[in-house]
Write a protein that holds these residues in place. Sequence first.
Motif, PDB file in Angstrom:
ATOM      1  N   LYS A   1      46.585  23.798  25.947  1.00 44.47           N
ATOM      2  CA  LYS A   1      46.968  23.010  27.126  1.00 44.47           C
ATOM      3  C   LYS A   1      48.002  23.770  27.964  1.00 44.47           C
ATOM      4  CE  LYS A   1      48.603  18.445  28.494  1.00 44.47           C
ATOM      5  NZ  LYS A   1      49.064  17.106  28.005  1.00 44.47           N
ATOM      6  N   LYS A   2      48.985  24.372  27.286  1.00 41.11           N
ATOM      7  CA  LYS A   2      49.993  25.151  28.005  1.00 41.11           C
ATOM      8  C   LYS A   2      49.372  26.364  28.695  1.00 41.11           C
ATOM      9  CE  LYS A   2      54.011  23.876  25.222  1.00 41.11           C
ATOM     10  NZ  LYS A   2      55.105  24.361  24.340  1.00 41.11           N
ATOM     11  N   LEU A   3      48.400  26.978  28.020  1.00 37.25           N
ATOM     12  CA  LEU A   3      47.727  28.131  28.607  1.00 37.25           C
ATOM     13  C   LEU A   3      46.956  27.736  29.859  1.00 37.25           C
ATOM     14  CD1 LEU A   3      47.106  31.134  28.315  1.00 37.25           C
ATOM     15  CD2 LEU A   3      45.134  30.527  26.899  1.00 37.25           C
ATOM     16  N   GLU A   4      46.306  26.588  29.803  1.00 39.67           N
ATOM     17  CA  GLU A   4      45.581  26.100  30.981  1.00 39.67           C
ATOM     18  C   GLU A   4      46.530  25.783  32.123  1.00 39.67           C
ATOM     19  OE1 GLU A   4      42.379  25.864  31.611  1.00 39.67           O
ATOM     20  OE2 GLU A   4      41.915  26.784  29.679  1.00 39.67           O
ATOM     21  N   GLU A   5      47.691  25.213  31.788  1.00 42.87           N
ATOM     22  CA  GLU A   5      48.678  24.904  32.827  1.00 42.87           C
ATOM     23  C   GLU A   5      49.200  26.178  33.480  1.00 42.87           C
ATOM     24  OE1 GLU A   5      51.652  22.637  30.859  1.00 42.87           O
ATOM     25  OE2 GLU A   5      50.500  20.766  30.873  1.00 42.87           O
ATOM     26  N   LEU A   6      49.431  27.214  32.663  1.00 43.87           N
ATOM     27  CA  LEU A   6      49.889  28.491  33.210  1.00 43.87           C
ATOM     28  C   LEU A   6      48.837  29.109  34.122  1.00 43.87           C
ATOM     29  CD1 LEU A   6      51.622  30.111  30.097  1.00 43.87           C
ATOM     30  CD2 LEU A   6      52.725  29.263  32.172  1.00 43.87           C
ATOM     31  N   LYS A   7      47.564  28.981  33.735  1.00 48.97           N
ATOM     32  CA  LYS A   7      46.493  29.507  34.582  1.00 48.97           C
ATOM     33  C   LYS A   7      46.432  28.780  35.915  1.00 48.97           C
ATOM     34  CE  LYS A   7      43.459  31.189  30.899  1.00 48.97           C
ATOM     35  NZ  LYS A   7      42.125  31.043  30.239  1.00 48.97           N
ATOM     36  N   ILE A   8      46.631  27.462  35.876  1.00 55.95           N
ATOM     37  CA  ILE A   8      46.609  26.669  37.117  1.00 55.95           C
ATOM     38  C   ILE A   8      47.777  27.066  38.017  1.00 55.95           C
ATOM     39  CG2 ILE A   8      46.864  24.340  38.059  1.00 55.95           C
ATOM     40  CD1 ILE A   8      45.394  23.313  35.573  1.00 55.95           C
ATOM     41  N   LEU A   9      48.972  27.205  37.413  1.00 55.70           N
ATOM     42  CA  LEU A   9      50.137  27.619  38.192  1.00 55.70           C
ATOM     43  C   LEU A   9      49.945  29.010  38.789  1.00 55.70           C
ATOM     44  CD1 LEU A   9      53.041  26.353  35.881  1.00 55.70           C
ATOM     45  CD2 LEU A   9      52.331  25.390  38.076  1.00 55.70           C
ATOM     46  N   HIS A  10      49.317  29.882  37.996  1.00 55.95           N
ATOM     47  CA  HIS A  10      49.052  31.235  38.480  1.00 55.95           C
ATOM     48  C   HIS A  10      48.104  31.204  39.680  1.00 55.95           C
ATOM     49  CE1 HIS A  10      48.438  35.559  38.360  1.00 55.95           C
ATOM     50  NE2 HIS A  10      47.131  35.356  38.348  1.00 55.95           N
ATOM     51  N   ARG A  11      47.082  30.370  39.618  1.00 57.45           N
ATOM     52  CA  ARG A  11      46.131  30.268  40.718  1.00 57.45           C
ATOM     53  C   ARG A  11      46.794  29.685  41.968  1.00 57.45           C
ATOM     54  NH1 ARG A  11      41.424  27.641  36.913  1.00 57.45           N
ATOM     55  NH2 ARG A  11      40.827  29.597  35.835  1.00 57.45           N
ATOM     56  N   ILE A  12      47.652  28.683  41.756  1.00 53.43           N
ATOM     57  CA  ILE A  12      48.360  28.084  42.899  1.00 53.43           C
ATOM     58  C   ILE A  12      49.292  29.106  43.546  1.00 53.43           C
ATOM     59  CG2 ILE A  12      50.057  26.333  43.572  1.00 53.43           C
ATOM     60  CD1 ILE A  12      48.893  24.526  41.391  1.00 53.43           C
ATOM     61  N   GLY A  13      50.025  29.840  42.698  1.00 52.64           N
ATOM     62  CA  GLY A  13      50.924  30.867  43.233  1.00 52.64           C
ATOM     63  C   GLY A  13      50.168  31.949  43.983  1.00 52.64           C
ATOM     64  N   ARG A  14      49.025  32.360  43.422  1.00 51.13           N
ATOM     65  CA  ARG A  14      48.242  33.391  44.092  1.00 51.13           C
ATOM     66  C   ARG A  14      47.666  32.877  45.413  1.00 51.13           C
ATOM     67  NH1 ARG A  14      43.904  36.386  40.449  1.00 51.13           N
ATOM     68  NH2 ARG A  14      43.194  34.224  40.218  1.00 51.13           N
ATOM     69  N   LEU A  15      47.277  31.608  45.437  1.00 55.51           N
ATOM     70  CA  LEU A  15      46.760  31.016  46.670  1.00 55.51           C
ATOM     71  C   LEU A  15      47.851  30.957  47.742  1.00 55.51           C
ATOM     72  CD1 LEU A  15      44.513  29.572  48.233  1.00 55.51           C
ATOM     73  CD2 LEU A  15      45.284  27.416  47.197  1.00 55.51           C
ATOM     74  N   ASN A  16      49.049  30.541  47.341  1.00 53.80           N
ATOM     75  CA  ASN A  16      50.167  30.503  48.292  1.00 53.80           C
ATOM     76  C   ASN A  16      50.477  31.893  48.850  1.00 53.80           C
ATOM     77  OD1 ASN A  16      50.532  27.731  48.006  1.00 53.80           O
ATOM     78  ND2 ASN A  16      52.006  27.950  46.341  1.00 53.80           N
ATOM     79  N   LEU A  17      50.422  32.894  47.963  1.00 54.61           N
ATOM     80  CA  LEU A  17      50.694  34.262  48.395  1.00 54.61           C
ATOM     81  C   LEU A  17      49.632  34.738  49.386  1.00 54.61           C
ATOM     82  CD1 LEU A  17      52.381  36.835  48.112  1.00 54.61           C
ATOM     83  CD2 LEU A  17      50.938  37.484  46.163  1.00 54.61           C
ATOM     84  N   ILE A  18      48.380  34.428  49.095  1.00 55.45           N
ATOM     85  CA  ILE A  18      47.291  34.829  49.998  1.00 55.45           C
ATOM     86  C   ILE A  18      47.445  34.167  51.360  1.00 55.45           C
ATOM     87  CG2 ILE A  18      44.796  34.669  50.391  1.00 55.45           C
ATOM     88  CD1 ILE A  18      44.431  34.973  47.357  1.00 55.45           C
ATOM     89  N   LEU A  19      47.769  32.877  51.363  1.00 62.57           N
ATOM     90  CA  LEU A  19      47.948  32.149  52.629  1.00 62.57           C
ATOM     91  C   LEU A  19      49.109  32.735  53.437  1.00 62.57           C
ATOM     92  CD1 LEU A  19      47.408  28.456  51.453  1.00 62.57           C
ATOM     93  CD2 LEU A  19      45.832  29.874  52.780  1.00 62.57           C
ATOM     94  N   TRP A  20      50.196  33.079  52.736  1.00 59.53           N
ATOM     95  CA  TRP A  20      51.355  33.660  53.435  1.00 59.53           C
ATOM     96  C   TRP A  20      51.015  35.027  54.024  1.00 59.53           C
ATOM     97  CZ3 TRP A  20      55.574  32.656  55.814  1.00 59.53           C
ATOM     98  CH2 TRP A  20      56.518  33.648  56.050  1.00 59.53           C
ATOM     99  N   VAL A  21      50.271  35.838  53.273  1.00 56.54           N
ATOM    100  CA  VAL A  21      49.868  37.157  53.773  1.00 56.54           C
ATOM    101  C   VAL A  21      48.967  37.013  54.995  1.00 56.54           C
ATOM    102  CG1 VAL A  21      48.520  39.221  53.230  1.00 56.54           C
ATOM    103  CG2 VAL A  21      50.138  38.317  51.557  1.00 56.54           C
TER     104      VAL A  21
END
Length: 283
Positions: free
Chosen positions: A6-26
Amino acid sequence: MKTWKKKLEELKILHRIGRLNLILWVIFTIVAIGWVFCASFSTSKEIFSDKVLASGFHLNNYVRVMKTYNIAKYFMNSLIYTGFACVGVIVLIAPASYVLANYAFKGRNIIRSAYISTMGIPGIMLMIPLFMIISKLGLNKTPVAIILIYVCTSAPFTIFYLLSFFSTIPKSIQEAALIDGCSHIKAFWRTIFPLAQPGLITVTIFNFISLWNEYMWALVFVNTDRRRTLSLGLQAIVDGMKNSGDWAGLFAAVVIVFVPTFILYILLSEKIMSGITGGAVKG
């Protein structure tokens, strides 16, 4: 086992959200800078009608800004002030930072704390005292005045950064140079200084960007048509927009101000990152 999954899945979701935010900012940054760049080659009419580059590239915007608003002169002024200040900071502060980082003497901690604490002093508090000192020395409205101020105002951050970086260089290197017959001064300039290149380049780039875009000190000490910096020249163009409406020229001037620091960062980005990580961990 389920908890870890469950923690691993949460980390993956957070990673995807962070990467999405970074892409949008770029994407946002590229679009914004790209629009300004395109507007600098368009006409004022095209800018207001949201049809940039509709009639092709207009290089005359840059020529007009250079001739009419004297941007070329302001560019050279900023380059001279900033260049001499960055070199002066390194020549004066690098040896001082190394001594404070590696030599034990009475009052060392007080000196280190005093220098670093000045980073929290607002520049506006120093404006009147510095103006009085510069005026009494007869240096007001001269390049020497602004270069001295740039060196002094950049010193606290430079010391703060280089203290941690010089502490990572093994003392055995200097000891080996001393055994070979070098004095302490020669040992620093011939052995330690070259090894500190990543940190020196990084802090110089930070200082360059800060001083290149500086406005307040230049406004007080070199606000004449002959000595004016690029930031002051850009403000003069903005004020001139009230009468001329030359927005294409304004965007051309903005690009001229922006491009040097952008190119500098792109070319030296790897050295900047190595300099930051090199001073982050004490070896």
